[in-house]
Motif scaffolding. Structure first.
Motif, PDB file in Angstrom:
ATOM      1  N   GLY A 137     -33.020  42.331 -27.245  1.00  0.00           N
ATOM      2  CA  GLY A 137     -33.931  42.070 -28.348  1.00  0.00           C
ATOM      3  C   GLY A 137     -35.405  42.111 -28.001  1.00  0.00           C
ATOM      4  O   GLY A 137     -35.878  43.005 -27.286  1.00  0.00           O
ATOM      5  N   PHE A 138     -36.139  41.103 -28.498  1.00  0.00           N
ATOM      6  CA  PHE A 138     -37.594  41.028 -28.341  1.00  0.00           C
ATOM      7  C   PHE A 138     -37.923  39.859 -27.423  1.00  0.00           C
ATOM      8  O   PHE A 138     -37.597  38.699 -27.722  1.00  0.00           O
ATOM      9  CB  PHE A 138     -38.256  40.830 -29.696  1.00  0.00           C
ATOM     10  N   VAL A 139     -38.562  40.160 -26.303  1.00  0.00           N
ATOM     11  CA  VAL A 139     -38.901  39.145 -25.309  1.00  0.00           C
ATOM     12  C   VAL A 139     -40.413  39.042 -25.206  1.00  0.00           C
ATOM     13  O   VAL A 139     -41.101  40.029 -24.915  1.00  0.00           O
ATOM     14  CB  VAL A 139     -38.298  39.490 -23.932  1.00  0.00           C
ATOM     15  N   LEU A 140     -40.929  37.839 -25.438  1.00  0.00           N
ATOM     16  CA  LEU A 140     -42.362  37.561 -25.356  1.00  0.00           C
ATOM     17  C   LEU A 140     -42.515  36.407 -24.377  1.00  0.00           C
ATOM     18  O   LEU A 140     -42.257  35.252 -24.712  1.00  0.00           O
ATOM     19  CB  LEU A 140     -42.886  37.180 -26.746  1.00  0.00           C
ATOM     20  N   GLU A 141     -42.952  36.723 -23.161  1.00  0.00           N
ATOM     21  CA  GLU A 141     -42.793  35.745 -22.085  1.00  0.00           C
ATOM     22  C   GLU A 141     -43.980  35.745 -21.129  1.00  0.00           C
ATOM     23  O   GLU A 141     -44.453  36.787 -20.683  1.00  0.00           O
ATOM     24  CB  GLU A 141     -41.509  36.070 -21.318  1.00  0.00           C
ATOM     25  N   ASN A 142     -44.475  34.562 -20.843  1.00  0.00           N
ATOM     26  CA  ASN A 142     -45.485  34.330 -19.794  1.00  0.00           C
ATOM     27  C   ASN A 142     -46.768  35.127 -20.013  1.00  0.00           C
ATOM     28  O   ASN A 142     -47.345  35.683 -19.081  1.00  0.00           O
ATOM     29  CB  ASN A 142     -44.905  34.650 -18.413  1.00  0.00           C
ATOM     30  N   ASN A 143     -47.214  35.158 -21.262  1.00  0.00           N
ATOM     31  CA  ASN A 143     -48.519  35.743 -21.590  1.00  0.00           C
ATOM     32  C   ASN A 143     -49.476  34.558 -21.800  1.00  0.00           C
ATOM     33  O   ASN A 143     -49.532  33.993 -22.891  1.00  0.00           O
ATOM     34  CB  ASN A 143     -48.396  36.619 -22.831  1.00  0.00           C
ATOM     35  N   ILE A 160     -34.637  36.935 -30.324  1.00  0.00           N
ATOM     36  CA  ILE A 160     -36.069  36.795 -30.084  1.00  0.00           C
ATOM     37  C   ILE A 160     -36.267  35.647 -29.102  1.00  0.00           C
ATOM     38  O   ILE A 160     -35.801  34.527 -29.335  1.00  0.00           O
ATOM     39  CB  ILE A 160     -36.848  36.527 -31.386  1.00  0.00           C
ATOM     40  N   LEU A 161     -36.941  35.924 -27.996  1.00  0.00           N
ATOM     41  CA  LEU A 161     -37.269  34.921 -26.993  1.00  0.00           C
ATOM     42  C   LEU A 161     -38.778  34.771 -26.927  1.00  0.00           C
ATOM     43  O   LEU A 161     -39.497  35.741 -26.689  1.00  0.00           O
ATOM     44  CB  LEU A 161     -36.727  35.330 -25.621  1.00  0.00           C
ATOM     45  N   ALA A 185     -26.692  36.683 -30.431  1.00  0.00           N
ATOM     46  CA  ALA A 185     -27.852  36.580 -31.316  1.00  0.00           C
ATOM     47  C   ALA A 185     -28.465  35.196 -31.214  1.00  0.00           C
ATOM     48  O   ALA A 185     -27.769  34.181 -31.260  1.00  0.00           O
ATOM     49  CB  ALA A 185     -27.432  36.861 -32.760  1.00  0.00           C
ATOM     50  N   SER A 186     -29.797  35.145 -31.104  1.00  0.00           N
ATOM     51  CA  SER A 186     -30.445  33.848 -30.943  1.00  0.00           C
ATOM     52  C   SER A 186     -31.946  33.936 -31.192  1.00  0.00           C
ATOM     53  O   SER A 186     -32.558  34.989 -31.056  1.00  0.00           O
ATOM     54  CB  SER A 186     -30.208  33.302 -29.526  1.00  0.00           C
ATOM     55  N   LEU A 187     -32.510  32.783 -31.549  1.00  0.00           N
ATOM     56  CA  LEU A 187     -33.951  32.563 -31.535  1.00  0.00           C
ATOM     57  C   LEU A 187     -34.202  31.480 -30.506  1.00  0.00           C
ATOM     58  O   LEU A 187     -33.695  30.366 -30.631  1.00  0.00           O
ATOM     59  CB  LEU A 187     -34.458  32.129 -32.909  1.00  0.00           C
ATOM     60  N   GLU A 188     -34.979  31.812 -29.478  1.00  0.00           N
ATOM     61  CA  GLU A 188     -35.213  30.893 -28.369  1.00  0.00           C
ATOM     62  C   GLU A 188     -36.704  30.614 -28.252  1.00  0.00           C
ATOM     63  O   GLU A 188     -37.501  31.530 -28.031  1.00  0.00           O
ATOM     64  CB  GLU A 188     -34.674  31.505 -27.075  1.00  0.00           C
TER      65      GLU A 188
END
Length: 300
Positions: A137-143, A160-161, A185-188
């Motif tokens: 999916g979509f990973v948005l991490e450590n920005n 979506i993480l 499937a998850s929203l994290e």
């Protein structure tokens, strides 16, 4: 156009500009330990080996992904009409928005997107509206400078993480309707140190995936979940050390809201440390002795 694979790289190479390249039949690999800028203004598609722009130390992968890594400047994809494969945007510390991606056609389908470790990235402006098909999916991490994620509102994915974005204090851009059910499937929402509430999430009445809220150390308010009447997966709220009020969880215990999976509550502050603590605290703090739907502490 190039019919097969194309590799361009050299130890002293700092800039790559391919102003007339429109298509690549297989894969395009641009690399070099000194590479700081790449421009592909007319590129519309690649083949099954994808497009990879990365420091040579990482090697060449045939994963079929666009990887833009360790580049202060990237000026490309202005005419891309869709990419079957995904892309990863990592370690670009001078990058502050995603305008280089804005030419990707809205409504395109690709496998996944990962945006990680871009210390100068403050917003997601320019992120294309796409549907992601892979379970990653979509990973948005450590920005670490990221404060505005409203640009992700057009992302549709099974997962979506949002994790480790230390300056993020608003979740505008997250839309429950953009999450699709499926395997894994998850929203994290994990480990975002500045996040104090779930403010900004849209269309919160129904969610058909797992919802995980973990290790957000400043989180004190999850009242937005009051609107959630159906959760088709599990609900996990753990190790949010400042979260001391979870009475909303009672909706899933007493059947006011429907929960299809497991309810896991632990490691939060005292009155939200577990289900027994919630039931005891909320029986007092949310008491309504005259049954007028106004709790005692707010009743005249």
């Amino acid at each position: 156009s190039i019919g097969g694979n194309c590799e361009i790289g050299d130890a002293g190479l700092t800039t790559i500009a391919l102003p007339n390249l429109t298509t690549v039949g297989a894969g395009l690999y641009l690399h070099g330990p000194s590479l700081v800028s790449a421009s592909l203004p007319l590129l519309t598609s690649t083949g099954s080996n994808g497009l990879k722009i990365q420091d040579a130390n990482f090697g060449f992968s045939l994963s079929g992904s666009l990887i833009i890594s360790d580049l202060p400047s990237f000026n490309g994809l202005n005419n891309i009409t869709g990419m079957v494969y995904g892309f990863s945007l990592t370690n670009n510390n001078s990058l502050n928005d995603l305008s280089a991606l804005s030419g990707i056609q809205s409504g395109s389908t690709m496998s996944s997107i990962a945006i990680q470790n871009n210390d100068g990235l403050t917003n997601l402006n320019g992120l294309p509206n796409v549907t992601l098909t892979n379970n990653s999916g979509f990973v948005l991490e450590n920005n670490n400078a990221l404060t505005d994620i409203s640009g992700m509102a057009g992302i549709s994915a099974t997962r979506i993480l949002i994790s480790g974005n230390d300056a993020l204090n608003d979740l505008t851009g997250v839309d429950f309707q953009n999450l699709t059910s499926g395997s894994s499937a998850s929203l994290e929402i994990d480990d975002n140190d500045a996040l104090t509430s779930l403010s900004g999430i849209a269309n919160t009445s129904s969610l058909d995936v797992d919802l995980n809220i973990e290790e957000n150390n400043s989180l004190t308010d999850i009242s937005l979940l009051e609107e959630l009447i159906y959760l088709g997966g599990s609900l996990t709220i753990t190790n949010n050390t400042s979260l001391n009020e979870c009475c909303i969880v009672r909706n899933f215990i007493d059947g006011t809201s429907y929960l299809d999976g497991n309810l896991v509550i632990s490691g939060n502050d005292t009155d939200c440390s577990g289900i027994p603590a919630i039931l005891v605290d909320c029986a007092v703090s949310q008491a309504d002795d005259d049954e007028d739907n106004i709790i005692n502490t707010e009743d005249n």
